[in-house]
Design an enzyme around this catalytic site. Structure first.
Site, PDB file in Angstrom:
ATOM      1  N   SER A 127      -3.202   9.022 -84.101  1.00 25.21           N
ATOM      2  CA  SER A 127      -2.511  10.285 -84.566  1.00 25.21           C
ATOM      3  C   SER A 127      -3.394  11.749 -83.895  1.00 25.21           C
ATOM      4  O   SER A 127      -2.853  12.788 -83.764  1.00 25.21           O
ATOM      5  CB  SER A 127      -2.304  10.268 -85.966  1.00 25.21           C
ATOM      6  N   GLU A 128      -4.759  11.411 -83.963  1.00 20.61           N
ATOM      7  CA  GLU A 128      -5.400  12.665 -83.768  1.00 20.61           C
ATOM      8  C   GLU A 128      -6.829  12.093 -83.052  1.00 20.61           C
ATOM      9  O   GLU A 128      -7.322  10.990 -83.283  1.00 20.61           O
ATOM     10  CB  GLU A 128      -5.984  13.656 -84.971  1.00 20.61           C
ATOM     11  N   THR A 129      -7.205  12.976 -82.168  1.00 16.76           N
ATOM     12  CA  THR A 129      -8.611  12.804 -81.543  1.00 16.76           C
ATOM     13  C   THR A 129      -9.001  14.069 -81.441  1.00 16.76           C
ATOM     14  O   THR A 129      -8.751  15.302 -81.461  1.00 16.76           O
ATOM     15  CB  THR A 129      -8.246  12.523 -80.028  1.00 16.76           C
ATOM     16  N   HIS A 155      -7.816  14.402 -92.095  1.00 14.21           N
ATOM     17  CA  HIS A 155      -8.585  13.039 -91.937  1.00 14.21           C
ATOM     18  C   HIS A 155      -9.407  13.273 -90.701  1.00 14.21           C
ATOM     19  O   HIS A 155     -10.738  12.706 -90.600  1.00 14.21           O
ATOM     20  CB  HIS A 155      -7.685  11.630 -92.031  1.00 14.21           C
TER      21      HIS A 155
END
Length: 290
Positions: free
Chosen positions: A43-45, A74
């Site tokens: 979902s995120e990097t 997060h």
């Protein structure tokens, strides 16, 4: 490049929300960052860079597989965990300051004997927009469920903008089956990252609320455990006058619907600040190719 994959809002590997962290992204172009974020398919990097603002310990850029975000919860906590664990940054009197597109984010780091520290971020000052009746009707159709109308659903800006709605119960949250294609169009049309819903548990439950966060327009139909989404829920709860119901500190549960077991600590400080925190654990530690 040094790299970690960190599971956030859990002290047990593979039960929280993973974030990929490139600990030294100096020299990477925007296109390379986008390509790596698309490749990790999380979902995120995040990409760590030297701070440019006075008082900041480091700078972070946050990418989904499809877009860059000004702030996300997060990834902020997972990045701080990775940097502290690697010895790249050290808290000063239990505090760190992250620089990101949304501005400086203050973090508190609380040591827990025999476990990973609890790291919490101070939520950016929220901005509220009330949905009109037609938007609420459309959202209920997309969710396949009625929502609580008092307090009325709102869009809450905390860096990303989330559409927040309360459902009648935690069980109603867990049984939702949204229409993600329609939701993506709905979110694009109103400038929101996605929809976050919450419902209360009964007395005696471990957690006060169950939360689910949906962001199909950003390439993530459901975020397993969402820090900014939970922060937006906390801001909504405060704005709705529900703090006496849930308490100045409460535990939020998220992820059960997708096989996770996230736990988030929410606190309303006396000065008006909202803090969102949790533990993290590193699952992958190594290097990736530039």
């Amino acid at each position: 490049m040094p790299f970690k994959q960190v599971d956030v809002f859990t002290s047990e590997p593979y039960r929280g929300n993973p974030v990929a962290v490139v600990l030294d992204a100096q020299g990477l172009s925007d296109e390379q960052m986008r390509r790596i974020a698309n490749w990790t398919n999380l979902s995120e990097t995040t990409f760590v860079l030297p701070a440019t603002q006075p008082g900041a310990d480091y700078r972070v850029r946050i990418f989904t597989p499809q877009a860059e975000l000004p702030f996300a919860g997060h990834p902020t906590l997972g990045t701080a965990h990775a940097l502290v664990e690697a010895g790249i940054v050290s808290p000063r009197k239990g505090r760190l300051v992250q620089e990101c597109e949304a501005g400086p984010i203050e973090l508190t780091v609380t040591e827990i004997p025999g476990s990973s520290p609890l790291i919490a971020f101070t939520l950016p000052e929220p901005a509220f927009t009330t949905l009109d009746a037609a938007e609420i009707d459309e959202m209920e159709s997309i969710l396949g469920s009625a929502v609580v109308h008092d307090p009325a659903p709102k869009r809450v800006g905390v860096g990303p903008v989330w559409t927040i709605a309360q459902l009648p119960s935690a069980q109603a949250v867990l049984t939702l089956r949204p229409d993600f294609a329609r939701m993506a169009d709905f979110d694009r049309g109103n400038g929101a990252a996605g929809i976050v819903v919450y419902g209360a548990y009964g007395e005696g439950a471990e957690a006060a609320v169950e939360v689910r966060a949906f962001a199909p327009s950003l390439g993530a139909n459901e975020d397993p455990v969402c820090g900014s989404g939970n922060g937006a829920v906390a801001a909504f709860i405060r704005d709705a006058g529900q703090v006496p119901q849930f308490g100045t500190e409460y535990l939020s549960s998220q992820g059960a619907a997708v096989g996770r077991s996230g736990r988030l600590s929410i606190a309303f400080d006396a000065d008006g600040a909202i803090r969102v925190g949790g533990q993290s654990v590193t699952c992958i530690d190594g290097h990736i190719a530039a």
